[in-house]
Design a protein around this motif. Structure first.
Motif, PDB file in Angstrom:
ATOM      1  N   GLY A   8      11.874  35.460  38.573  1.00 55.58           N
ATOM      2  CA  GLY A   8      12.425  34.479  39.504  1.00 55.58           C
ATOM      3  C   GLY A   8      12.506  35.096  40.893  1.00 55.58           C
ATOM      4  O   GLY A   8      13.408  34.791  41.672  1.00 55.58           O
ATOM      5  N   GLY A   9      11.548  35.938  41.186  1.00 54.97           N
ATOM      6  CA  GLY A   9      11.569  36.714  42.420  1.00 54.97           C
ATOM      7  C   GLY A   9      11.217  35.958  43.677  1.00 54.97           C
ATOM      8  O   GLY A   9      11.191  36.556  44.755  1.00 54.97           O
ATOM      9  N   THR A  10      10.945  34.666  43.565  1.00 59.48           N
ATOM     10  CA  THR A  10      10.638  33.877  44.766  1.00 59.48           C
ATOM     11  C   THR A  10      11.734  32.864  45.068  1.00 59.48           C
ATOM     12  O   THR A  10      11.622  32.112  46.038  1.00 59.48           O
ATOM     13  N   GLY A  11      12.787  32.820  44.258  1.00 52.28           N
ATOM     14  CA  GLY A  11      13.904  31.919  44.522  1.00 52.28           C
ATOM     15  C   GLY A  11      14.836  32.523  45.563  1.00 52.28           C
ATOM     16  O   GLY A  11      14.554  33.575  46.146  1.00 52.28           O
ATOM     17  N   TYR A  12      15.962  31.867  45.793  1.00 54.71           N
ATOM     18  CA  TYR A  12      16.876  32.335  46.834  1.00 54.71           C
ATOM     19  C   TYR A  12      17.457  33.710  46.501  1.00 54.71           C
ATOM     20  O   TYR A  12      17.289  34.675  47.256  1.00 54.71           O
ATOM     21  N   ALA A  13      18.133  33.823  45.364  1.00 55.44           N
ATOM     22  CA  ALA A  13      18.701  35.116  44.981  1.00 55.44           C
ATOM     23  C   ALA A  13      17.600  36.133  44.729  1.00 55.44           C
ATOM     24  O   ALA A  13      17.650  37.265  45.238  1.00 55.44           O
ATOM     25  N   GLY A  14      16.600  35.750  43.955  1.00 54.55           N
ATOM     26  CA  GLY A  14      15.520  36.669  43.622  1.00 54.55           C
ATOM     27  C   GLY A  14      14.756  37.164  44.830  1.00 54.55           C
ATOM     28  O   GLY A  14      14.414  38.346  44.917  1.00 54.55           O
ATOM     29  N   GLY A  15      14.487  36.259  45.776  1.00 54.45           N
ATOM     30  CA  GLY A  15      13.763  36.656  46.971  1.00 54.45           C
ATOM     31  C   GLY A  15      14.525  37.668  47.794  1.00 54.45           C
ATOM     32  O   GLY A  15      13.944  38.629  48.334  1.00 54.45           O
ATOM     33  N   ASN A  16      15.831  37.496  47.887  1.00 50.65           N
ATOM     34  CA  ASN A  16      16.651  38.469  48.607  1.00 50.65           C
ATOM     35  C   ASN A  16      16.664  39.821  47.905  1.00 50.65           C
ATOM     36  O   ASN A  16      16.608  40.871  48.553  1.00 50.65           O
ATOM     37  N   ILE A  17      16.741  39.800  46.582  1.00 54.34           N
ATOM     38  CA  ILE A  17      16.726  41.051  45.817  1.00 54.34           C
ATOM     39  C   ILE A  17      15.402  41.773  46.002  1.00 54.34           C
ATOM     40  O   ILE A  17      15.350  42.994  46.208  1.00 54.34           O
ATOM     41  N   VAL A  18      14.310  41.026  45.940  1.00 51.00           N
ATOM     42  CA  VAL A  18      12.973  41.602  46.126  1.00 51.00           C
ATOM     43  C   VAL A  18      12.861  42.279  47.488  1.00 51.00           C
ATOM     44  O   VAL A  18      12.386  43.424  47.608  1.00 51.00           O
ATOM     45  N   ARG A  19      13.301  41.590  48.529  1.00 51.48           N
ATOM     46  CA  ARG A  19      13.211  42.164  49.879  1.00 51.48           C
ATOM     47  C   ARG A  19      14.067  43.418  50.017  1.00 51.48           C
ATOM     48  O   ARG A  19      13.628  44.426  50.582  1.00 51.48           O
ATOM     49  N   GLU A  20      15.289  43.370  49.513  1.00 44.95           N
ATOM     50  CA  GLU A  20      16.184  44.519  49.623  1.00 44.95           C
ATOM     51  C   GLU A  20      15.617  45.718  48.867  1.00 44.95           C
ATOM     52  O   GLU A  20      15.620  46.852  49.386  1.00 44.95           O
ATOM     53  N   ALA A  21      15.135  45.490  47.658  1.00 44.25           N
ATOM     54  CA  ALA A  21      14.604  46.595  46.857  1.00 44.25           C
ATOM     55  C   ALA A  21      13.350  47.189  47.488  1.00 44.25           C
ATOM     56  O   ALA A  21      13.167  48.414  47.511  1.00 44.25           O
ATOM     57  N   ALA A  22      12.487  46.336  48.023  1.00 47.18           N
ATOM     58  CA  ALA A  22      11.256  46.816  48.658  1.00 47.18           C
ATOM     59  C   ALA A  22      11.572  47.615  49.914  1.00 47.18           C
ATOM     60  O   ALA A  22      10.956  48.665  50.181  1.00 47.18           O
ATOM     61  N   GLN A  23      12.548  47.154  50.692  1.00 50.16           N
ATOM     62  CA  GLN A  23      12.938  47.866  51.911  1.00 50.16           C
ATOM     63  C   GLN A  23      13.484  49.247  51.611  1.00 50.16           C
ATOM     64  O   GLN A  23      13.376  50.158  52.431  1.00 50.16           O
ATOM     65  N   ARG A  24      14.052  49.413  50.424  1.00 51.92           N
ATOM     66  CA  ARG A  24      14.600  50.718  50.041  1.00 51.92           C
ATOM     67  C   ARG A  24      13.563  51.623  49.391  1.00 51.92           C
ATOM     68  O   ARG A  24      13.881  52.729  48.953  1.00 51.92           O
ATOM     69  N   GLY A  25      12.339  51.155  49.306  1.00 53.37           N
ATOM     70  CA  GLY A  25      11.265  51.992  48.804  1.00 53.37           C
ATOM     71  C   GLY A  25      11.000  51.916  47.324  1.00 53.37           C
ATOM     72  O   GLY A  25      10.234  52.730  46.784  1.00 53.37           O
ATOM     73  N   HIS A  26      11.598  50.948  46.640  1.00 52.81           N
ATOM     74  CA  HIS A  26      11.343  50.792  45.212  1.00 52.81           C
ATOM     75  C   HIS A  26       9.999  50.107  44.979  1.00 52.81           C
ATOM     76  O   HIS A  26       9.479  49.402  45.858  1.00 52.81           O
ATOM     77  N   GLU A  27       9.461  50.286  43.802  1.00 49.67           N
ATOM     78  CA  GLU A  27       8.220  49.618  43.395  1.00 49.67           C
ATOM     79  C   GLU A  27       8.617  48.276  42.781  1.00 49.67           C
ATOM     80  O   GLU A  27       9.167  48.246  41.676  1.00 49.67           O
ATOM     81  N   VAL A  28       8.342  47.202  43.484  1.00 52.98           N
ATOM     82  CA  VAL A  28       8.885  45.898  43.117  1.00 52.98           C
ATOM     83  C   VAL A  28       7.791  44.933  42.673  1.00 52.98           C
ATOM     84  O   VAL A  28       6.752  44.791  43.325  1.00 52.98           O
ATOM     85  N   THR A  29       8.060  44.258  41.564  1.00 54.57           N
ATOM     86  CA  THR A  29       7.205  43.177  41.078  1.00 54.57           C
ATOM     87  C   THR A  29       8.043  41.907  41.018  1.00 54.57           C
ATOM     88  O   THR A  29       9.156  41.924  40.486  1.00 54.57           O
ATOM     89  N   ALA A  30       7.509  40.839  41.573  1.00 51.57           N
ATOM     90  CA  ALA A  30       8.185  39.536  41.547  1.00 51.57           C
ATOM     91  C   ALA A  30       7.420  38.607  40.625  1.00 51.57           C
ATOM     92  O   ALA A  30       6.229  38.353  40.828  1.00 51.57           O
ATOM     93  N   ILE A  31       8.113  38.102  39.611  1.00 53.05           N
ATOM     94  CA  ILE A  31       7.509  37.178  38.658  1.00 53.05           C
ATOM     95  C   ILE A  31       7.990  35.767  38.951  1.00 53.05           C
ATOM     96  O   ILE A  31       9.188  35.523  39.109  1.00 53.05           O
ATOM     97  N   SER A  32       7.044  34.841  39.032  1.00 50.33           N
ATOM     98  CA  SER A  32       7.381  33.439  39.257  1.00 50.33           C
ATOM     99  C   SER A  32       6.238  32.576  38.760  1.00 50.33           C
ATOM    100  O   SER A  32       5.145  33.073  38.465  1.00 50.33           O
ATOM    101  N   ARG A  33       6.518  31.286  38.666  1.00 46.76           N
ATOM    102  CA  ARG A  33       5.459  30.370  38.221  1.00 46.76           C
ATOM    103  C   ARG A  33       4.320  30.332  39.225  1.00 46.76           C
ATOM    104  O   ARG A  33       3.148  30.230  38.869  1.00 46.76           O
ATOM    105  N   LYS A  34       4.666  30.435  40.514  1.00 46.02           N
ATOM    106  CA  LYS A  34       3.668  30.399  41.576  1.00 46.02           C
ATOM    107  C   LYS A  34       4.042  31.397  42.659  1.00 46.02           C
ATOM    108  O   LYS A  34       5.196  31.466  43.066  1.00 46.02           O
ATOM    109  N   ALA A  35       3.076  32.164  43.121  1.00 43.47           N
ATOM    110  CA  ALA A  35       3.334  33.144  44.176  1.00 43.47           C
ATOM    111  C   ALA A  35       3.580  32.418  45.495  1.00 43.47           C
ATOM    112  O   ALA A  35       2.989  31.367  45.761  1.00 43.47           O
ATOM    113  N   PRO A  36       4.458  32.967  46.337  1.00 50.21           N
ATOM    114  CA  PRO A  36       4.756  32.309  47.609  1.00 50.21           C
ATOM    115  C   PRO A  36       3.661  32.537  48.644  1.00 50.21           C
ATOM    116  O   PRO A  36       2.893  33.509  48.550  1.00 50.21           O
ATOM    117  N   ALA A  37       3.610  31.674  49.631  1.00 49.30           N
ATOM    118  CA  ALA A  37       2.646  31.858  50.720  1.00 49.30           C
ATOM    119  C   ALA A  37       3.088  33.023  51.605  1.00 49.30           C
ATOM    120  O   ALA A  37       2.255  33.798  52.101  1.00 49.30           O
TER     121      ALA A  37
END
Length: 214
Positions: A8-37
């Motif tokens: 759920g990495g493209t929703g509101y909560a998930g998208g924020n988590i993805v951005r925060e984790a990526a900014q901190r240098g983690h290796e992040v994968t976002a799973i969703s039904r459809k990838a965002p533009a």
């Protein structure tokens, strides 16, 4: 650095988590039904129907931490418990830590008091969702001790309608709703995400629910 997969990495909560984790240098994968533009740099986006248990399990391979950031709405209405069980099964089998993002509805309005969702002021249309997510918390609490999980509830006023700012300052609580001196309960998406990535980096709530608010 951790390998963090956000379901759920493209929703509101998930998208924020993805951005925060990526900014901190983690290796992040976002799973969703459809990838965002609009993709976050450095994040791997994987399109998966989370109701397909086999496809979901395959997409979770290799993760150090799995974060479920889905809501029981639309196609997932009434089916989130099954998805959460699939995530828990994969996490336990692989020794992966599992974090689940829940709502505020299952929080207590006061110590030893009723839940927010059982109150007269709680919107009727959101009660089924709140009950479904509360049931997932109950399932986690009853799960095998081998499953390392945490469950996070935000403030009452949390969502895309109230994005707020990244202050870096917030309070961590337990099962009781956190309110300020004026009785307000709020948290921005960015600060909520910071609290979750803090928990991933420095675990403090093993097999516990915690809450986040100002």
């Amino acid at each position: 650095m951790a390998r963090i997969t956000v379901v759920g990495g493209t929703g509101y909560a998930g998208g924020n988590i993805v951005r925060e984790a990526a900014q901190r240098g983690h290796e992040v994968t976002a799973i969703s039904r459809k990838a965002p533009a609009d993709k976050t740099r450095g994040v791997t986006y994987v399109e998966v129907d989370v109701l397909d248990s086999a496809a979901l399990a395959a997409a979770l391979e290799g993760a150090d931490v799995i974060v479920g950031a889905l809501s029981p709405r639309g196609a997932l209405e009434g089916k989130m418990a099954g998805v959460a069980k699939d995530l828990a099964d994969v996490a336990q089998a692989s020794g992966t830590r599992l974090g689940m993002v829940g709502g505020a509805g299952s929080l207590l309005a006061s110590p030893n008091g009723p839940t927010l969702a059982s109150g007269e002021d709680f919107p009727e249309e959101y009660k089924p969702e709140a009950l479904e997510m509360a049931g997932i918390l109950d399932d986690l609490r009853a799960s095998d001790e081998a499953l390392d999980w945490f469950y996070v509830s935000p403030a009452a006023n949390f969502g895309a309608y109230n994005p707020g700012e990244h202050t870096g300052t917030f309070r961590i609580g337990g099962d009781v709703l956190i309110v300020d001196d004026e009785g307000n309960s709020e948290i921005s998406g960015a600060d909520f995400a910071q609290a979750i990535v803090d928990e991933i980096e420095k675990p403090a709530h093993r097999r516990e629910r915690f809450s986040v608010a100002y």
